[in-house]
Design an enzyme around this catalytic site. Structure first.
Site, PDB file in Angstrom:
ATOM      1  N   ALA A  66      50.162  23.142   2.980  1.00  0.00           N
ATOM      2  CA  ALA A  66      49.462  24.134   2.474  1.00  0.00           C
ATOM      3  C   ALA A  66      49.295  24.056   0.783  1.00  0.00           C
ATOM      4  CB  ALA A  66      50.049  25.438   2.904  1.00  0.00           C
ATOM      5  N   GLY A 111      51.751  22.209   6.467  1.00  0.00           N
ATOM      6  CA  GLY A 111      50.436  22.525   7.109  1.00  0.00           C
ATOM      7  C   GLY A 111      49.645  21.394   7.489  1.00  0.00           C
ATOM      8  N   GLU A 114      51.007  20.454  10.652  1.00  0.00           N
ATOM      9  CA  GLU A 114      50.534  21.414  11.837  1.00  0.00           C
ATOM     10  C   GLU A 114      49.131  21.285  11.916  1.00  0.00           C
ATOM     11  OE1 GLU A 114      52.214  24.238   9.081  1.00  0.00           O
ATOM     12  OE2 GLU A 114      53.256  25.267  10.541  1.00  0.00           O
ATOM     13  N   GLU A 134      59.106  23.064   4.642  1.00  0.00           N
ATOM     14  CA  GLU A 134      58.855  24.708   4.423  1.00  0.00           C
ATOM     15  C   GLU A 134      60.082  25.315   3.963  1.00  0.00           C
ATOM     16  OE1 GLU A 134      57.078  23.351   6.612  1.00  0.00           O
ATOM     17  OE2 GLU A 134      55.188  24.017   7.072  1.00  0.00           O
TER      18      GLU A 134
HETATM   19  N1  CO8 Z   1      50.435  21.984  -2.604  1.00  0.00           N
HETATM   20  C1  CO8 Z   1      49.711  21.891  -3.940  1.00  0.00           C
HETATM   21  N2  CO8 Z   1      49.724  20.873  -4.683  1.00  0.00           N
HETATM   22  C2  CO8 Z   1      50.303  19.667  -4.097  1.00  0.00           C
HETATM   23  C3  CO8 Z   1      50.941  19.680  -2.812  1.00  0.00           C
HETATM   24  C4  CO8 Z   1      50.886  20.876  -2.047  1.00  0.00           C
HETATM   25  N3  CO8 Z   1      51.281  21.025  -0.867  1.00  0.00           N
HETATM   26  N4  CO8 Z   1      51.805  18.543  -2.769  1.00  0.00           N
HETATM   27  C5  CO8 Z   1      51.391  17.745  -3.710  1.00  0.00           C
HETATM   28  N5  CO8 Z   1      50.541  18.449  -4.608  1.00  0.00           N
HETATM   29  C6  CO8 Z   1      50.198  17.952  -5.949  1.00  0.00           C
HETATM   30  C7  CO8 Z   1      51.324  17.798  -7.034  1.00  0.00           C
HETATM   31  O1  CO8 Z   1      51.498  19.144  -7.394  1.00  0.00           O
HETATM   32  C8  CO8 Z   1      50.661  17.069  -7.723  1.00  0.00           C
HETATM   33  O2  CO8 Z   1      49.806  17.661  -8.697  1.00  0.00           O
HETATM   34  P1  CO8 Z   1      49.764  17.235 -10.529  1.00  0.00           P
HETATM   35  O3  CO8 Z   1      49.436  16.018 -10.459  1.00  0.00           O
HETATM   36  O4  CO8 Z   1      48.703  18.312 -10.958  1.00  0.00           O
HETATM   37  O5  CO8 Z   1      51.186  17.519 -10.735  1.00  0.00           O
HETATM   38  C9  CO8 Z   1      49.893  16.105  -7.031  1.00  0.00           C
HETATM   39  O6  CO8 Z   1      49.457  16.681  -5.898  1.00  0.00           O
HETATM   40  C10 CO8 Z   1      50.274  14.642  -6.804  1.00  0.00           C
HETATM   41  O7  CO8 Z   1      52.160  15.077  -6.288  1.00  0.00           O
HETATM   42  P2  CO8 Z   1      53.358  14.385  -6.683  1.00  0.00           P
HETATM   43  O8  CO8 Z   1      53.221  14.012  -8.027  1.00  0.00           O
HETATM   44  O9  CO8 Z   1      54.235  15.387  -6.167  1.00  0.00           O
HETATM   45  O10 CO8 Z   1      53.130  12.960  -5.718  1.00  0.00           O
HETATM   46  P3  CO8 Z   1      54.566  12.314  -5.481  1.00  0.00           P
HETATM   47  O11 CO8 Z   1      53.997  10.849  -4.943  1.00  0.00           O
HETATM   48  O12 CO8 Z   1      55.647  12.138  -6.457  1.00  0.00           O
HETATM   49  O13 CO8 Z   1      55.143  13.040  -4.207  1.00  0.00           O
HETATM   50  C11 CO8 Z   1      55.153  14.443  -2.073  1.00  0.00           C
HETATM   51  C12 CO8 Z   1      54.408  13.231  -3.048  1.00  0.00           C
HETATM   52  C13 CO8 Z   1      56.337  14.236  -1.589  1.00  0.00           C
HETATM   53  C14 CO8 Z   1      54.097  14.667  -0.905  1.00  0.00           C
HETATM   54  C15 CO8 Z   1      55.102  15.639  -2.931  1.00  0.00           C
HETATM   55  O14 CO8 Z   1      53.979  16.006  -3.740  1.00  0.00           O
HETATM   56  C16 CO8 Z   1      55.697  16.898  -2.264  1.00  0.00           C
HETATM   57  O15 CO8 Z   1      56.829  17.091  -1.947  1.00  0.00           O
HETATM   58  N6  CO8 Z   1      54.708  17.949  -2.009  1.00  0.00           N
HETATM   59  C17 CO8 Z   1      54.821  19.131  -1.275  1.00  0.00           C
HETATM   60  C18 CO8 Z   1      55.025  18.799   0.145  1.00  0.00           C
HETATM   61  C19 CO8 Z   1      55.327  20.238   0.726  1.00  0.00           C
HETATM   62  O16 CO8 Z   1      56.341  20.737   0.429  1.00  0.00           O
HETATM   63  N7  CO8 Z   1      54.732  20.882   1.868  1.00  0.00           N
HETATM   64  C20 CO8 Z   1      54.652  21.926   2.376  1.00  0.00           C
HETATM   65  C21 CO8 Z   1      53.976  22.849   1.656  1.00  0.00           C
HETATM   66  S1  CO8 Z   1      54.107  24.610   2.514  1.00  0.00           S
HETATM   67  C22 CO8 Z   1      53.125  24.541   3.705  1.00  0.00           C
HETATM   68  O17 CO8 Z   1      52.575  23.582   4.232  1.00  0.00           O
HETATM   69  C23 CO8 Z   1      53.382  25.792   4.610  1.00  0.00           C
HETATM   70  C24 CO8 Z   1      52.336  25.713   5.706  1.00  0.00           C
HETATM   71  C25 CO8 Z   1      52.439  27.201   6.390  1.00  0.00           C
HETATM   72  C26 CO8 Z   1      51.818  28.285   5.587  1.00  0.00           C
HETATM   73  C27 CO8 Z   1      51.887  29.524   6.268  1.00  0.00           C
HETATM   74  C28 CO8 Z   1      51.386  30.683   5.179  1.00  0.00           C
HETATM   75  C29 CO8 Z   1      52.004  31.841   5.379  1.00  0.00           C
END
Ligand code: CO8
Length: 260
Positions: A66, A111, A114, A134
């Site tokens: 998400a 997400g 999921e 999460e």
């Molecule tokens: N949301 C928003 N932006 C994201 C997300 C995300 N989930 N993942 C990556 N991005 C963005 C980064 O902020 C970055 O943006 P910018 O270039 O502007 O800084 C860009 O994508 C590239 O990402 P990275 O530079 O971090 O790339 P890396 O190769 O270094 O890392 C990863 C890749 C490991 C995937 C890393 O981006 C990461 O850890 N991302 C987050 C993963 C995460 O925690 N996902 C779970 C999110 S929470 C969720 O899914 C909840 C679902 C249920 C919701 C229920 C609602 C109530």
């Protein structure tokens, strides 16, 4: 329909939906969730489309979760609404008449996992990574992860993934039954299309009813599931495809299924 964050392409009887926010690793914001919902709803009513493939654009991600930026300041009420928006999409995918193949071409996190789990079949590229990060963000897997992951891989393995936030690679996902097959990255979409073509060549109503029996059966005891199976088995006998399919076998020839 024109979409901002997804692409929908057609190949014969197959639709390929690509989530197209590569700069945010295809993170699911509410616009993307709504567009996916709209496109799946549109495809549900399209009898020409027999199989759907869902994938992500770019080199790195299927869906990295998400959208954390959009989500972070939500109130509890808004968070519930967001969770319900996700559930609506995941449940719609399960209720579709067509099978949906997730072509997981990189990170499938939170997400994103999921979403992949709501699809009927998951194919992974060798660089795919799966996880539920999460609880590391102080939230939980609110798009169905606490429910679908234990059903798919068992509660012990699901608990480990959900509690530790450890990511697993494609081979580990394959061993757990989370991914059906693993392919080199450049072959993934071709393999997904090949599988979709195979599925599309079978009797569509029989496929639709089989899907509904599998999905419904997840939430039923065996006897109730068998009751439902007998019902949908009977329904296939009111189709032309059943008559033609069985006749073709007995006459040692093939047939083109018409979906009626
Ligand atoms: N949301 C928003 N932006 C994201 C997300 C995300 N989930 N993942 C990556 N991005 C963005 C980064 O902020 C970055 O943006 P910018 O270039 O502007 O800084 C860009 O994508 C590239 O990402 P990275 O530079 O971090 O790339 P890396 O190769 O270094 O890392 C990863 C890749 C490991 C995937 C890393 O981006 C990461 O850890 N991302 C987050 C993963 C995460 O925690 N996902 C779970 C999110 S929470 C969720 O899914 C909840 C679902 C249920 C919701 C229920 C609602 C109530």
């Amino acid at each position: 329909m024109i979409y901002e964050n997804i692409l929908v392409e057609y190949q014969d009887q197959i639709a390929v939906i690509t989530i197209n926010r590569p700069k945010a690793l295809n993170a699911l914001n509410s616009v993307t969730i709504q567009e996916l919902t709209d496109s799946f709803n549109e495809l549900a009513g399209d009898a020409n489309i027999r199989t759907i493939i869902l994938t992500g654009s770019g080199e790195k991600a299927f869906v990295a979760g998400a959208d954390i930026a959009e989500m972070s300041d939500k109130s509890p009420i808004e968070a519930r609404h967001f969770s319900q928006l996700g559930h609506k999409l995941m449940n719609l995918i399960e209720a579709l008449p067509q099978p949906v193949i997730a072509a997981v071409n990189g990170f499938a996190l939170g997400g994103g996992l999921e979403l992949a789990m709501a699809c009927d079949i998951r194919l992974a590229s060798t660089n795919a990574k799966f996880g539920q990060p999460e609880v590391g963000l102080g939230i939980l897997a609110g798009f169905g992860g606490t429910q679908r992951l234990p059903r798919l891989v068992g509660s012990g393995r699901a608990s480990e993934l959900l509690f530790t936030t450890d990511l697993i690679d494609a081979q580990e996902a394959f061993r757990m039954g989370l991914a059906n097959h693993v392919y080199p990255k450049e072959e993934l979409l071709g393999q997904a299309v090949a599988m979709a073509k195979k599925i599309s060549s079978k009797a569509p109503i029989a496929i639709q009813l089989t899907k509904s029996a599998i999905v419904k059966g997840e939430n039923l005891d065996l006897l109730s599931g068998q009751g439902y199976e007998a019902e949908v088995f009977a329904q296939t006998f009111s189709t032309e495809d059943q008559k033609n399919g069985c006749k073709a076998f007995l006459e040692k020839r093939t047939t083109d299924y018409q979906g009626r």
